[in-house]
Write an enzyme that holds these catalytic residues in place. Sequence first.
Site, PDB file in Angstrom:
ATOM      1  N   LYS A 158       0.799  -1.230   0.000  1.00 18.68           N
ATOM      2  CA  LYS A 158       0.000   0.000   0.000  1.00 18.68           C
ATOM      3  C   LYS A 158       0.833   1.283   0.000  1.00 18.68           C
ATOM      4  O   LYS A 158       0.363   2.349   0.389  1.00 18.68           O
ATOM      5  CB  LYS A 158      -1.006   0.035   1.171  1.00 18.68           C
ATOM      6  CG  LYS A 158      -1.814  -1.211   1.355  1.00 18.68           C
ATOM      7  CD  LYS A 158      -2.335  -1.821   0.081  1.00 18.68           C
ATOM      8  CE  LYS A 158      -3.394  -0.990  -0.616  1.00 18.68           C
ATOM      9  NZ  LYS A 158      -3.732  -1.626  -1.950  1.00 18.68           N
ATOM     10  N   GLY A 162       2.207   2.471  -2.829  1.00 14.82           N
ATOM     11  CA  GLY A 162       2.283   3.009  -4.184  1.00 14.82           C
ATOM     12  C   GLY A 162       3.002   2.081  -5.143  1.00 14.82           C
ATOM     13  O   GLY A 162       3.588   2.530  -6.132  1.00 14.82           O
ATOM     14  N   THR A 212       8.830  -6.967  -5.270  1.00 16.49           N
ATOM     15  CA  THR A 212       8.707  -7.699  -4.008  1.00 16.49           C
ATOM     16  C   THR A 212       8.158  -6.780  -2.926  1.00 16.49           C
ATOM     17  O   THR A 212       8.309  -5.559  -3.003  1.00 16.49           O
ATOM     18  CB  THR A 212      10.079  -8.244  -3.558  1.00 16.49           C
ATOM     19  OG1 THR A 212       9.891  -9.098  -2.424  1.00 16.49           O
ATOM     20  CG2 THR A 212      11.053  -7.140  -3.147  1.00 16.49           C
ATOM     21  N   HIS A 213       7.522  -7.419  -1.918  1.00 13.82           N
ATOM     22  CA  HIS A 213       7.182  -6.696  -0.681  1.00 13.82           C
ATOM     23  C   HIS A 213       8.059  -7.209   0.472  1.00 13.82           C
ATOM     24  O   HIS A 213       7.804  -6.880   1.623  1.00 13.82           O
ATOM     25  CB  HIS A 213       5.726  -6.959  -0.288  1.00 13.82           C
ATOM     26  CG  HIS A 213       4.687  -6.243  -1.096  1.00 13.82           C
ATOM     27  ND1 HIS A 213       4.841  -4.958  -1.556  1.00 13.82           N
ATOM     28  CD2 HIS A 213       3.438  -6.631  -1.482  1.00 13.82           C
ATOM     29  CE1 HIS A 213       3.737  -4.599  -2.208  1.00 13.82           C
ATOM     30  NE2 HIS A 213       2.880  -5.595  -2.170  1.00 13.82           N
ATOM     31  N   SER A 253      -4.715   2.887   4.201  1.00 13.62           N
ATOM     32  CA  SER A 253      -4.875   2.242   2.896  1.00 13.62           C
ATOM     33  C   SER A 253      -4.966   0.723   3.047  1.00 13.62           C
ATOM     34  O   SER A 253      -5.793   0.061   2.408  1.00 13.62           O
ATOM     35  CB  SER A 253      -3.691   2.632   2.004  1.00 13.62           C
ATOM     36  OG  SER A 253      -3.822   2.073   0.727  1.00 13.62           O
ATOM     37  N   THR A 308       0.382   8.689 -15.568  1.00 11.82           N
ATOM     38  CA  THR A 308       0.472   7.981 -14.284  1.00 11.82           C
ATOM     39  C   THR A 308      -0.197   8.767 -13.152  1.00 11.82           C
ATOM     40  O   THR A 308       0.001   8.453 -11.975  1.00 11.82           O
ATOM     41  CB  THR A 308       1.937   7.652 -13.918  1.00 11.82           C
ATOM     42  OG1 THR A 308       2.677   8.872 -13.842  1.00 11.82           O
ATOM     43  CG2 THR A 308       2.588   6.726 -14.931  1.00 11.82           C
ATOM     44  N   SER A 309      -1.004   9.770 -13.512  1.00  9.42           N
ATOM     45  CA  SER A 309      -1.738  10.498 -12.469  1.00  9.42           C
ATOM     46  C   SER A 309      -2.782   9.555 -11.871  1.00  9.42           C
ATOM     47  O   SER A 309      -3.186   8.561 -12.512  1.00  9.42           O
ATOM     48  CB  SER A 309      -2.437  11.715 -13.067  1.00  9.42           C
ATOM     49  OG  SER A 309      -3.481  11.279 -13.928  1.00  9.42           O
ATOM     50  N   MET A 344      -8.112   1.720  -6.460  1.00  7.53           N
ATOM     51  CA  MET A 344      -7.611   3.091  -6.574  1.00  7.53           C
ATOM     52  C   MET A 344      -8.548   3.926  -5.701  1.00  7.53           C
ATOM     53  O   MET A 344      -9.553   4.445  -6.183  1.00  7.53           O
ATOM     54  CB  MET A 344      -7.643   3.549  -8.040  1.00  7.53           C
ATOM     55  CG  MET A 344      -6.773   2.728  -8.982  1.00  7.53           C
ATOM     56  SD  MET A 344      -5.004   3.004  -8.780  1.00  7.53           S
ATOM     57  CE  MET A 344      -4.875   4.727  -9.182  1.00  7.53           C
ATOM     58  N   LYS A 378      -8.109   6.657  -2.852  1.00 13.51           N
ATOM     59  CA  LYS A 378      -8.058   8.124  -2.764  1.00 13.51           C
ATOM     60  C   LYS A 378      -6.777   8.690  -3.366  1.00 13.51           C
ATOM     61  O   LYS A 378      -6.770   9.757  -3.953  1.00 13.51           O
ATOM     62  CB  LYS A 378      -8.132   8.572  -1.301  1.00 13.51           C
ATOM     63  CG  LYS A 378      -9.522   8.630  -0.734  1.00 13.51           C
ATOM     64  CD  LYS A 378      -9.520   9.472   0.531  1.00 13.51           C
ATOM     65  CE  LYS A 378     -10.916   9.670   1.076  1.00 13.51           C
ATOM     66  NZ  LYS A 378     -10.886  10.369   2.374  1.00 13.51           N
TER      67      LYS A 378
HETATM   68  P1  A3P Z   1      -5.035   4.754  -1.064  1.00 11.13           P
HETATM   69  O1  A3P Z   1      -5.697   3.521  -0.528  1.00 11.13           O
HETATM   70  O2  A3P Z   1      -4.556   5.671   0.025  1.00 11.13           O
HETATM   71  O3  A3P Z   1      -5.867   5.485  -2.068  1.00 11.13           O
HETATM   72  P2  A3P Z   1      -0.203  -0.418  -3.682  1.00 11.13           P
HETATM   73  O4  A3P Z   1      -0.185  -0.325  -5.179  1.00 11.13           O
HETATM   74  O5  A3P Z   1       1.151  -0.526  -3.062  1.00 11.13           O
HETATM   75  O6  A3P Z   1      -1.184  -1.456  -3.232  1.00 11.13           O
HETATM   76  O7  A3P Z   1      -0.733   0.985  -3.138  1.00 11.13           O
HETATM   77  C1  A3P Z   1      -2.075   1.383  -3.319  1.00 11.13           C
HETATM   78  C2  A3P Z   1      -2.193   2.817  -2.880  1.00 11.13           C
HETATM   79  O8  A3P Z   1      -1.546   3.657  -3.863  1.00 11.13           O
HETATM   80  C3  A3P Z   1      -3.650   3.277  -2.832  1.00 11.13           C
HETATM   81  O9  A3P Z   1      -3.699   4.291  -1.839  1.00 11.13           O
HETATM   82  C4  A3P Z   1      -3.822   3.837  -4.242  1.00 11.13           C
HETATM   83  O10 A3P Z   1      -4.914   4.708  -4.383  1.00 11.13           O
HETATM   84  C5  A3P Z   1      -2.494   4.571  -4.383  1.00 11.13           C
HETATM   85  N1  A3P Z   1      -2.162   4.883  -5.777  1.00 11.13           N
HETATM   86  C6  A3P Z   1      -2.146   4.054  -6.842  1.00 11.13           C
HETATM   87  N2  A3P Z   1      -1.861   4.736  -7.965  1.00 11.13           N
HETATM   88  C7  A3P Z   1      -1.690   6.028  -7.607  1.00 11.13           C
HETATM   89  C8  A3P Z   1      -1.404   7.235  -8.322  1.00 11.13           C
HETATM   90  N3  A3P Z   1      -1.243   7.247  -9.646  1.00 11.13           N
HETATM   91  N4  A3P Z   1      -1.283   8.383  -7.614  1.00 11.13           N
HETATM   92  C9  A3P Z   1      -1.452   8.393  -6.271  1.00 11.13           C
HETATM   93  N5  A3P Z   1      -1.743   7.292  -5.545  1.00 11.13           N
HETATM   94  C10 A3P Z   1      -1.866   6.123  -6.204  1.00 11.13           C
END
Ligand code: A3P
Length: 296
Positions: free
Chosen positions: A49, A51, A108-109, A139, A228-229, A257, A259
């Site tokens: 979580k 990003g 990897t995580h 998240s 990538t926004s 996706m 917030k």
């Molecule tokens: P939120 O739950 O706070 O919205 P991961 O990919 O590691 O599982 O992380 C997911 C988190 O990254 C989610 O956070 C998701 O909305 C956010 N995320 C994914 N793409 C994004 C982007 N382009 N800009 C900002 N946040 C993003």
Amino acid sequence: MDLTTGLESSSLLREVEGVPLFAATADNWSQIQNFEAKPDDLLICTYPKSGTTWIQEIVDMIEQNGDVNKCQRAVIQQRHPFIEWARPPQPSGVKNAEAMPSPRILRTHLPTQLLPLSFWKKDCKFLYVARNGKDCMVSYYYFQKMNQMLPDPGTWEEYFEKFTKGKVNWGSWYDHVKGWWEIKERYKVLFIFYEDIKKDPKNEIRKVMQFMGKNLDETVLDKIVHETSFEKMKENPMTNRSTVPKSILDQSISPFMRKGTVGDWKNHFTVAQNEKFDEIYREKMGGTSINFCMEL
Ligand code: A3P
């Protein structure tokens, strides 16, 4: 609750050296530990979580020189093999990585202490993205609610305890970021922050590009920022997980996706929880020079 591990008495997660992982990952542990890295591998590393999907799309856009069509070739989960992934009968992350032509981009995580040793021995490149722990917790809470493969998070109060004690999949957020932060001078690590990408995406994307040894025009970089926004990735079926069945990810509970902001923790943490988090943070992270941005 299993009193010996503090984990839910479900069979979904099992500890490996004190770190809860998917049971199927724990079952495949020797295959994962024996994974053969190659010197030109780039490994994307994140705590869940933080990003991951975002940086994967950024890396792929850079790799494909900004060609959107090429990035549409597969869903994001399949573009970069997830080395500790094991969910039979799907091919494992190790098998997917072995089948990938070099130079490989993997993800990897895993915390540093569980990473297959060959990554260190081969002196691979590591791209680490860190996100502040409070937003990560929020998240992850929503993700555990909607992800039917993970234990139910319980109430927010219960989840606060689990997260701060590291009783979640892939373990303690504190240990994870600290571990990767501490090795960054000894290995080829680019350590960046979710909050910085949010603040100045072009600057962080340029850093990633340079780390990957690429050189793209300003116009291509601008295009990557745009593509990538959060808004673009939320509507992109190759990044928003809409192709994953509802029986696995139930997006009617919470969208993948969700917030995409910095500081959503303020809508969830009570004053007492905020103080408690800060106290644990000081205990666990004392002595490290890492500095997180908590709001923009
Ligand atoms: P939120 O739950 O706070 O919205 P991961 O990919 O590691 O599982 O992380 C997911 C988190 O990254 C989610 O956070 C998701 O909305 C956010 N995320 C994914 N793409 C994004 C982007 N382009 N800009 C900002 N946040 C993003």
